[in-house]
Design a protein around this motif. Sequence first.
Motif, PDB file in Angstrom:
ATOM      1  N   LEU A   3       0.819  -1.212   0.000  1.00 29.88           N
ATOM      2  CA  LEU A   3       0.000   0.000   0.000  1.00 29.88           C
ATOM      3  C   LEU A   3       0.855   1.265   0.000  1.00 29.88           C
ATOM      4  N   ALA A   4       1.912   1.278   0.788  1.00 32.28           N
ATOM      5  CA  ALA A   4       2.767   2.469   0.858  1.00 32.28           C
ATOM      6  C   ALA A   4       3.359   2.786  -0.515  1.00 32.28           C
ATOM      7  N   ASN A   5       3.838   1.777  -1.208  1.00 33.56           N
ATOM      8  CA  ASN A   5       4.412   1.992  -2.533  1.00 33.56           C
ATOM      9  C   ASN A   5       3.347   2.394  -3.557  1.00 33.56           C
ATOM     10  N   GLY A  49       4.953   7.088   3.989  1.00 25.68           N
ATOM     11  CA  GLY A  49       6.024   6.797   4.946  1.00 25.68           C
ATOM     12  C   GLY A  49       5.501   6.296   6.277  1.00 25.68           C
ATOM     13  N   LYS A  50       4.414   6.932   6.759  1.00 28.28           N
ATOM     14  CA  LYS A  50       3.833   6.500   8.036  1.00 28.28           C
ATOM     15  C   LYS A  50       3.307   5.076   7.947  1.00 28.28           C
ATOM     16  N   ILE A  51       2.638   4.770   6.850  1.00 29.46           N
ATOM     17  CA  ILE A  51       2.104   3.419   6.659  1.00 29.46           C
ATOM     18  C   ILE A  51       3.241   2.413   6.553  1.00 29.46           C
ATOM     19  N   ALA A  52       4.270   2.772   5.790  1.00 35.11           N
ATOM     20  CA  ALA A  52       5.406   1.861   5.617  1.00 35.11           C
ATOM     21  C   ALA A  52       6.074   1.546   6.956  1.00 35.11           C
ATOM     22  N   ARG A  53       6.252   2.576   7.795  1.00 31.32           N
ATOM     23  CA  ARG A  53       6.899   2.346   9.096  1.00 31.32           C
ATOM     24  C   ARG A  53       5.982   1.597  10.054  1.00 31.32           C
ATOM     25  N   LYS A  54       4.720   1.981  10.116  1.00 32.47           N
ATOM     26  CA  LYS A  54       3.796   1.378  11.077  1.00 32.47           C
ATOM     27  C   LYS A  54       3.533  -0.096  10.779  1.00 32.47           C
ATOM     28  N   TYR A  55       3.410  -0.436   9.512  1.00 33.07           N
ATOM     29  CA  TYR A  55       3.059  -1.810   9.134  1.00 33.07           C
ATOM     30  C   TYR A  55       4.243  -2.589   8.562  1.00 33.07           C
ATOM     31  N   ASN A  56       5.441  -2.103   8.833  1.00 29.30           N
ATOM     32  CA  ASN A  56       6.665  -2.781   8.410  1.00 29.30           C
ATOM     33  C   ASN A  56       6.659  -3.069   6.902  1.00 29.30           C
ATOM     34  N   MET A  57       6.330  -2.033   6.131  1.00 27.42           N
ATOM     35  CA  MET A  57       6.290  -2.151   4.671  1.00 27.42           C
ATOM     36  C   MET A  57       7.466  -1.438   4.023  1.00 27.42           C
TER      37      MET A  57
END
Length: 190
Positions: A3-5, A49-57
């Motif tokens: 999702l982050a990408n 960025g927030k999604i990537a960090r929070k969900y280990n993406m």
Amino acid sequence: MNLANKLTLMRILLVPLFVVFMMVDAIPLNYFWALAVFGIASITDMFDGKIARKYNMITDFGKFLDPLADKILVAAALVCMTELKWTFSWVTIIILVREFVVSGVRLVAAGSEKKVVIAAGWLGKVKTAVTMIAISVLLALHILLQLSWLPVGFPVDIIGHVMMIASAVLTLWSGIQYMYDYREFIDPKK
């Protein structure tokens, strides 16, 4: 693709729409629509960025694509604003040259023996935020001009130039800091 990408990729795909709204005066309230698209694209920058960090993406692809998406969006805005005479060409040149240099260092680092993927640093993120805010404020002021909601003689050009010069100074500072931090990858002896 996570999702982050996808959000980052969406930011890139919004750029042509933004350019059309910026440059086609025949579209009613074109600057309003340009600001809406720019705002959506800017918000994806915050959330990916927030999604990537929070969900280990966090991925190398994301580390590469996120700053590239920022550069494409900001470059498109700066070129349009230069064409419209909202900013000085030298401001645009400073900002774009810094972006090319940083991208070049990233490519060299990724292709080095160490295979380093350089994520955006805090100063680069601040620079991007300040530049995006300056672009948004300039667009908002020109919307108000289109609607005749500003008093005669309101210094839109002065405000715009001051904001963009501040952005250029911050961009130059972050570029110098970046070159210093990653000088090992641009050492002419290697």
